[in-house]
Design a protein around this motif. Structure first.
Motif, PDB file in Angstrom:
ATOM      1  N   GLY A 157      -6.918  15.082  -0.169  1.00  0.00           N
ATOM      2  CA  GLY A 157      -5.789  14.528  -0.729  1.00  0.00           C
ATOM      3  C   GLY A 157      -5.738  14.194  -0.524  1.00  0.00           C
ATOM      4  O   GLY A 157      -4.604  12.999  -1.509  1.00  0.00           O
ATOM      5  N   PHE A 158      -6.125  12.564  -0.332  1.00  0.00           N
ATOM      6  CA  PHE A 158      -6.301  11.207  -1.036  1.00  0.00           C
ATOM      7  C   PHE A 158      -6.892  11.575  -2.268  1.00  0.00           C
ATOM      8  O   PHE A 158      -6.407  10.157  -3.160  1.00  0.00           O
ATOM      9  N   ILE A 159      -7.356  12.477  -3.347  1.00  0.00           N
ATOM     10  CA  ILE A 159      -7.830  12.199  -4.507  1.00  0.00           C
ATOM     11  C   ILE A 159      -6.763  12.234  -5.643  1.00  0.00           C
ATOM     12  O   ILE A 159      -5.822  11.919  -6.334  1.00  0.00           O
ATOM     13  N   ILE A 160      -5.141  12.942  -4.590  1.00  0.00           N
ATOM     14  CA  ILE A 160      -3.785  12.924  -5.141  1.00  0.00           C
ATOM     15  C   ILE A 160      -2.872  11.717  -4.532  1.00  0.00           C
ATOM     16  O   ILE A 160      -2.409  11.318  -5.557  1.00  0.00           O
ATOM     17  N   TRP A 161      -3.260  11.476  -3.894  1.00  0.00           N
ATOM     18  CA  TRP A 161      -2.741  10.559  -3.280  1.00  0.00           C
ATOM     19  C   TRP A 161      -2.772   8.917  -3.271  1.00  0.00           C
ATOM     20  O   TRP A 161      -2.066   8.137  -3.716  1.00  0.00           O
ATOM     21  N   GLY A 162      -4.068   8.755  -3.433  1.00  0.00           N
ATOM     22  CA  GLY A 162      -4.868   8.057  -4.151  1.00  0.00           C
ATOM     23  C   GLY A 162      -4.359   6.370  -5.015  1.00  0.00           C
ATOM     24  O   GLY A 162      -4.217   5.734  -5.150  1.00  0.00           O
ATOM     25  N   PRO A 163      -4.398   7.307  -6.087  1.00  0.00           N
ATOM     26  CA  PRO A 163      -4.013   7.089  -7.607  1.00  0.00           C
ATOM     27  C   PRO A 163      -2.631   6.046  -7.452  1.00  0.00           C
ATOM     28  O   PRO A 163      -2.235   5.081  -8.190  1.00  0.00           O
ATOM     29  N   VAL A 164      -1.927   6.749  -6.423  1.00  0.00           N
ATOM     30  CA  VAL A 164      -0.586   6.379  -6.488  1.00  0.00           C
ATOM     31  C   VAL A 164      -0.202   5.142  -5.845  1.00  0.00           C
ATOM     32  O   VAL A 164       0.423   4.238  -6.308  1.00  0.00           O
ATOM     33  N   LEU A 165      -1.311   5.805  -4.719  1.00  0.00           N
ATOM     34  CA  LEU A 165      -1.109   3.895  -3.812  1.00  0.00           C
ATOM     35  C   LEU A 165      -1.947   2.735  -4.564  1.00  0.00           C
ATOM     36  O   LEU A 165      -1.688   1.726  -4.066  1.00  0.00           O
ATOM     37  N   TYR A 166      -3.242   3.614  -5.031  1.00  0.00           N
ATOM     38  CA  TYR A 166      -3.305   2.005  -6.216  1.00  0.00           C
ATOM     39  C   TYR A 166      -2.309   1.399  -6.812  1.00  0.00           C
ATOM     40  O   TYR A 166      -2.856   0.114  -7.028  1.00  0.00           O
ATOM     41  N   GLU A 167      -1.365   2.138  -7.644  1.00  0.00           N
ATOM     42  CA  GLU A 167      -1.444   1.510  -8.564  1.00  0.00           C
ATOM     43  C   GLU A 167      -0.195   0.657  -8.586  1.00  0.00           C
ATOM     44  O   GLU A 167       0.380  -0.264  -9.034  1.00  0.00           O
ATOM     45  N   LYS A 168       0.607   0.939  -6.608  1.00  0.00           N
ATOM     46  CA  LYS A 168       1.146   0.140  -6.107  1.00  0.00           C
ATOM     47  C   LYS A 168       0.728  -1.140  -5.102  1.00  0.00           C
ATOM     48  O   LYS A 168       1.061  -2.010  -5.815  1.00  0.00           O
ATOM     49  N   HIS A 169      -0.494  -0.812  -4.738  1.00  0.00           N
ATOM     50  CA  HIS A 169      -0.687  -1.468  -3.545  1.00  0.00           C
ATOM     51  C   HIS A 169      -2.179  -2.422  -4.259  1.00  0.00           C
ATOM     52  O   HIS A 169      -2.792  -2.953  -2.965  1.00  0.00           O
ATOM     53  N   LYS A 170      -2.413  -1.959  -4.952  1.00  0.00           N
ATOM     54  CA  LYS A 170      -3.912  -2.819  -5.468  1.00  0.00           C
ATOM     55  C   LYS A 170      -4.406  -3.588  -6.048  1.00  0.00           C
ATOM     56  O   LYS A 170      -5.701  -4.225  -4.613  1.00  0.00           O
ATOM     57  N   GLY A 171      -3.533  -4.750  -5.514  1.00  0.00           N
ATOM     58  CA  GLY A 171      -3.741  -6.098  -5.255  1.00  0.00           C
ATOM     59  C   GLY A 171      -4.051  -6.510  -3.421  1.00  0.00           C
ATOM     60  O   GLY A 171      -4.131  -7.693  -3.076  1.00  0.00           O
ATOM     61  N   GLU A 172      -3.328  -5.284  -2.447  1.00  0.00           N
ATOM     62  CA  GLU A 172      -3.496  -5.676  -0.692  1.00  0.00           C
ATOM     63  C   GLU A 172      -4.731  -5.019  -0.749  1.00  0.00           C
ATOM     64  O   GLU A 172      -5.497  -4.858  -1.408  1.00  0.00           O
ATOM     65  N   ASP A 173      -5.196  -5.747   0.301  1.00  0.00           N
ATOM     66  CA  ASP A 173      -5.740  -4.769   1.112  1.00  0.00           C
ATOM     67  C   ASP A 173      -6.677  -3.272   1.535  1.00  0.00           C
ATOM     68  O   ASP A 173      -5.668  -3.690   2.101  1.00  0.00           O
ATOM     69  N   PRO A 174      -6.907  -2.785   1.118  1.00  0.00           N
ATOM     70  CA  PRO A 174      -6.541  -1.033   2.014  1.00  0.00           C
ATOM     71  C   PRO A 174      -7.317  -0.611   3.002  1.00  0.00           C
ATOM     72  O   PRO A 174      -6.872  -0.291   3.439  1.00  0.00           O
ATOM     73  N   VAL A 175      -8.017  -1.555   3.602  1.00  0.00           N
ATOM     74  CA  VAL A 175      -7.911  -1.243   5.154  1.00  0.00           C
ATOM     75  C   VAL A 175      -7.110  -1.369   5.976  1.00  0.00           C
ATOM     76  O   VAL A 175      -6.312  -0.700   6.613  1.00  0.00           O
ATOM     77  N   LYS A 176      -6.268  -3.121   5.235  1.00  0.00           N
ATOM     78  CA  LYS A 176      -5.292  -3.317   5.614  1.00  0.00           C
ATOM     79  C   LYS A 176      -3.934  -2.268   6.251  1.00  0.00           C
ATOM     80  O   LYS A 176      -3.380  -2.360   6.902  1.00  0.00           O
ATOM     81  N   LEU A 177      -3.521  -2.426   4.421  1.00  0.00           N
ATOM     82  CA  LEU A 177      -2.812  -1.323   4.202  1.00  0.00           C
ATOM     83  C   LEU A 177      -2.622   0.006   5.136  1.00  0.00           C
ATOM     84  O   LEU A 177      -1.647   0.799   4.966  1.00  0.00           O
ATOM     85  N   ALA A 178      -4.324   0.342   5.543  1.00  0.00           N
ATOM     86  CA  ALA A 178      -4.051   2.217   5.882  1.00  0.00           C
ATOM     87  C   ALA A 178      -3.571   1.738   7.126  1.00  0.00           C
ATOM     88  O   ALA A 178      -2.876   3.102   7.702  1.00  0.00           O
ATOM     89  N   GLN A 179      -4.335   0.786   7.310  1.00  0.00           N
ATOM     90  CA  GLN A 179      -3.331   0.706   9.516  1.00  0.00           C
ATOM     91  C   GLN A 179      -2.054   0.433   9.139  1.00  0.00           C
ATOM     92  O   GLN A 179      -1.524   1.106  10.036  1.00  0.00           O
ATOM     93  N   GLN A 180      -1.862  -0.001   8.401  1.00  0.00           N
ATOM     94  CA  GLN A 180       0.206  -0.534   8.353  1.00  0.00           C
ATOM     95  C   GLN A 180       1.085   0.569   8.777  1.00  0.00           C
ATOM     96  O   GLN A 180       2.044   1.795   8.473  1.00  0.00           O
ATOM     97  N   MET A 181       0.249   1.734   7.214  1.00  0.00           N
ATOM     98  CA  MET A 181       1.064   3.148   6.620  1.00  0.00           C
ATOM     99  C   MET A 181      -0.042   4.656   7.872  1.00  0.00           C
ATOM    100  O   MET A 181       1.099   5.099   6.894  1.00  0.00           O
ATOM    101  N   PHE A 182      -0.242   4.191   7.964  1.00  0.00           N
ATOM    102  CA  PHE A 182      -1.122   5.103   9.224  1.00  0.00           C
ATOM    103  C   PHE A 182       0.553   5.702   9.139  1.00  0.00           C
ATOM    104  O   PHE A 182       1.237   5.327  10.644  1.00  0.00           O
ATOM    105  N   GLY A 183       0.073   7.472   8.905  1.00  0.00           N
ATOM    106  CA  GLY A 183       1.137   8.237   9.765  1.00  0.00           C
ATOM    107  C   GLY A 183       2.347   8.402   8.639  1.00  0.00           C
ATOM    108  O   GLY A 183       3.728   9.164   9.307  1.00  0.00           O
TER     109      GLY A 183
END
Length: 94
Positions: free
Chosen positions: A46-72
């Protein structure tokens, strides 16, 4: 080597932007999976679909912290991340 022979590069040069995007998406996906209480229900595909969208919007952010903030909060991508789960009803709280 004769003049008629063409040289073929031994490897295609890496696409730096693509490599960076894939590394960011991978970190995000693995961080999400690490905090998922039922990881067997999560489809990393599912991250193959969602990942590029997130990357384009949040690429300057730490992906681990973002996952923790967005979880759920996968929104409409939840059906790709959790293909066996029923979708959650939308919150009616304002």
């Amino acid at each position: 080597m004769s003049m008629n022979e063409e040289t073929v590069p031994s490897a295609t040069p890496p696409n730096r932007a693509l490599s960076e995007a894939l590394a960011w998406i991978s970190k995000f996906a693995h961080a999400w999976k690490a905090i998922e209480p039922a990881p067997q229900s999560l489809s990393i595909d599912g991250f193959i679909i969602w990942g590029p969208v997130l990357y384009e919007k949040h690429k300057g952010e730490d992906p681990v912290k973002l996952a923790q903030q967005m979880f759920g909060q996968a929104g409409s991508y939840a059906r790709y991340l959790y293909p066996g789960r029923e979708p959650r009803p939308a919150s009616t709280a304002s």
